[in-house]
Design an enzyme around this catalytic site. Structure first.
Site, mmCIF file in Angstrom:
data_model
loop_
_atom_site.group_PDB
_atom_site.id
_atom_site.type_symbol
_atom_site.label_atom_id
_atom_site.label_comp_id
_atom_site.label_asym_id
_atom_site.label_seq_id
_atom_site.Cartn_x
_atom_site.Cartn_y
_atom_site.Cartn_z
ATOM 1 C CG HIS A 67 4.306 1.846 -2.290
ATOM 2 N ND1 HIS A 67 4.575 1.555 -0.972
ATOM 3 C CD2 HIS A 67 3.372 0.957 -2.674
ATOM 4 C CE1 HIS A 67 3.834 0.533 -0.583
ATOM 5 N NE2 HIS A 67 3.082 0.154 -1.614
ATOM 6 N NE ARG B 34 4.208 -3.141 2.182
ATOM 7 C CZ ARG B 34 3.218 -2.985 1.300
ATOM 8 N NH1 ARG B 34 3.492 -2.862 0.004
ATOM 9 N NH2 ARG B 34 1.961 -2.923 1.698
ATOM 10 C CD GLU C 185 7.555 2.825 0.243
ATOM 11 O OE1 GLU C 185 6.404 3.001 0.679
ATOM 12 O OE2 GLU C 185 7.829 2.019 -0.646
#
Ligand SMILES: NC(=O)C1=CN([C@@H]2O[C@H](COP(=O)(O)OP(=O)(O)OC[C@H]3O[C@@H](n4cnc5c(N)ncnc54)[C@H](O)[C@@H]3O)[C@@H](O)[C@H]2O)C=CC1
Ligand SMILES: O=C(O)C(=O)[C@H](O)COP(=O)(O)O
Length: 403
Positions: free
Chosen positions: A267, A221, A250
């Protein structure tokens, strides 16, 4: 009953139809509604009994309040921080995720990143590889890097606390050993509380301590690495090979970092076809169990059958080598199947806007996995050590009789 699902989950419509046919035979009506984009509409939520989501949908008390009929939520992801699990529990809603479902894809991503850098540099990293987080994705990454010939260790203090030294891999709690490694790959959940929070695990001080030319990969993450600290380190001219699949804010990517990053992707580390289709399949299996419907569970087609519509997911790669392969050969086999540079190019060419980032991910092309590779060779393949390394890379092997 109404199932509300993210429209971009592969095969969601097909599997929902199977479910609804089977349930209809018992007089239960199940209908599917899909939502586009990040959040379902209030009208959709008002009718939903079951909800299937990806990592982009935030489930918080506000969403739950709009969904008075909701009984079950499933996310087709490993990460769960987008769902307020305590709020679900308080509302009497069961919540499931899909642990490990796309771990092989993440392992392949890391193997490709290191292979591509090594091939471009003309050498494999000489020092140790630190995997942060020895769970599903961390072990998948570490295993593949061992197969490439690197020396891997795992930093995971919570695991040490849970399992002691009985953990099946080289696990330790020595942060200094991590910072002295030549390759570091992050595989931890996003946590802000508890004894070992992962939020901003890499700050300015820890980034500054990294050795020159260290390969730093984050496919967990974004906020595990403090983006601003990374920016400052790069601006000061620190020499690192940074690979980012995930971003602190994000769907906003820090495009200003691109010139300094070795590879930047949207991602997609977990986005192999097997990872994504496996996620949808796992959720339907979970829902069948929740409904206590044994027949639905047993009749779910195997993953290999569900992947047939994607030729790339079922294509086999085969290489021949009469001699034991060099590291260059192993790295180029990895790159044959998954080349991270293609995803890097796609992100750099896109406009750095949230909608473009989401669209890149939604329309991601079919990706194979390293386990689709087979190596054929001669007597060297009889050696246990080579068989182990190929297995670590998840390649199959065939030993041929030499003439
Ligand atoms: N980029 C992508 O496409 C994907 C990203 N992910 C992310 O990767 C994360 C990890 O996935 P898995 O490996 O499958 O999870 P996992 O739950 O199997 O393993 C996580 C490991 O991290 C360890 N850990 C927790 N806090 C730590 C700390 N402070 N320092 C060191 N270790 C710590 C845990 O003890 C555990 O062993 C997910 O939570 C998700 O956020 C997962 C899949 C795909
Ligand atoms: O599994 C996770 O956790 C991930 O980060 C997923 O790979 C992200 O996939 P989507 O939710 O965007 O499909």
């Amino acid at each position: 009953m109404q199932l509300l699902a993210d429209a971009s989950m592969p095969l969601v419509t097909e599997l929902a139809h199977r479910f609804s046919d089977a349930l209809q035979q018992q007089g239960v009506a199940l209908t599917l509604t899909t939502f586009q984009g990040r959040q379902p509409t209030p009208e959709q939520l008002a009718q939903a009994d079951f909800l299937m989501i990806r990592s982009i949908t935030k489930v918080d008390p506000d969403l739950l309040q709009q969904a008075p009929q909701l009984k079950w939520i499933g996310t087709a992801t490993i990460g769960t921080e987008h769902v307020d699990a305590a709020a679900c529990q308080a509302a009497g809603i069961d919540f499931v995720s899909t642990p490990g479902v796309n771990a092989n894809a993440v392992g392949d991503y890391v193997a490709s990143a290191v292979s591509c850098i090594a091939l471009e540099q003309g050498n494999l990293p000489r020092g140790e590889v630190a995997i942060i987080g020895a769970g599903h994705t961390g072990r998948a990454a570490g295993q593949r890097l061992s197969g490439l010939g690197l020396h891997v260790h795992y930093y995971d203090p919570p695991l040490l606390q849970r399992e002691g030294t009985s953990a099946p891999v080289d696990v330790h709690a020595d942060w200094h050993r991590v910072l002295a490694s030549d390759v570091i790959s992050c595989h931890v959940p996003m946590t802000k509380a508890g004894e070992y929070p992962t939020y901003h695990l890499f700050t300015q001080a820890s980034i500054a301590a990294l050795p020159d030319n260290c390969i730093l990969i984050n496919a967990s993450r974004g906020a595990v690495i403090e983006e601003q600290a990374l920016r400052a380190a790069m601006q000061c001219g620190q020499r690192l090979h940074v690979v980012l699949d995930v971003w602190e804010h994000e769907p906003q990517v820090a495009a200003d970092l691109f010139p300094w990053l070795r590879y930047a992707t949207a991602h997609i580390a977990g986005h192999s076809v097997a990872g994504k289709v496996g996620g949808t399949r796992r959720l339907f299996s979970e829902l069948a169990q929740w409904l206590k419907h044994a027949k639905l569970t047993s009749e779910l087609p195997p993953l290999s059958e569900l992947m047939q519509p994607w030729p790339e997911a079922v294509r086999m790669y085969r290489w021949q080598s009469n001699e034991p392969p060099t590291w260059q050969m192993l790295a180029s086999w990895v790159r044959d199947i998954y080349d991270i540079r293609i995803d890097d190019k796609l992100l750099r060419q896109a406009t750095p806007e949230p909608a473009t980032f989401d669209a890149l991910r939604r329309n991601y092309s079919a990706r194979a996995e390293l386990s689709q590779g087979t190596v054929a060779g001669g007597s060297w393949l009889a050696q246990e050590a080579w068989q182990v390394r190929l297995r670590q890379l998840t390649f199959s092997h065939i030993q041929k009789q030499e003439q």
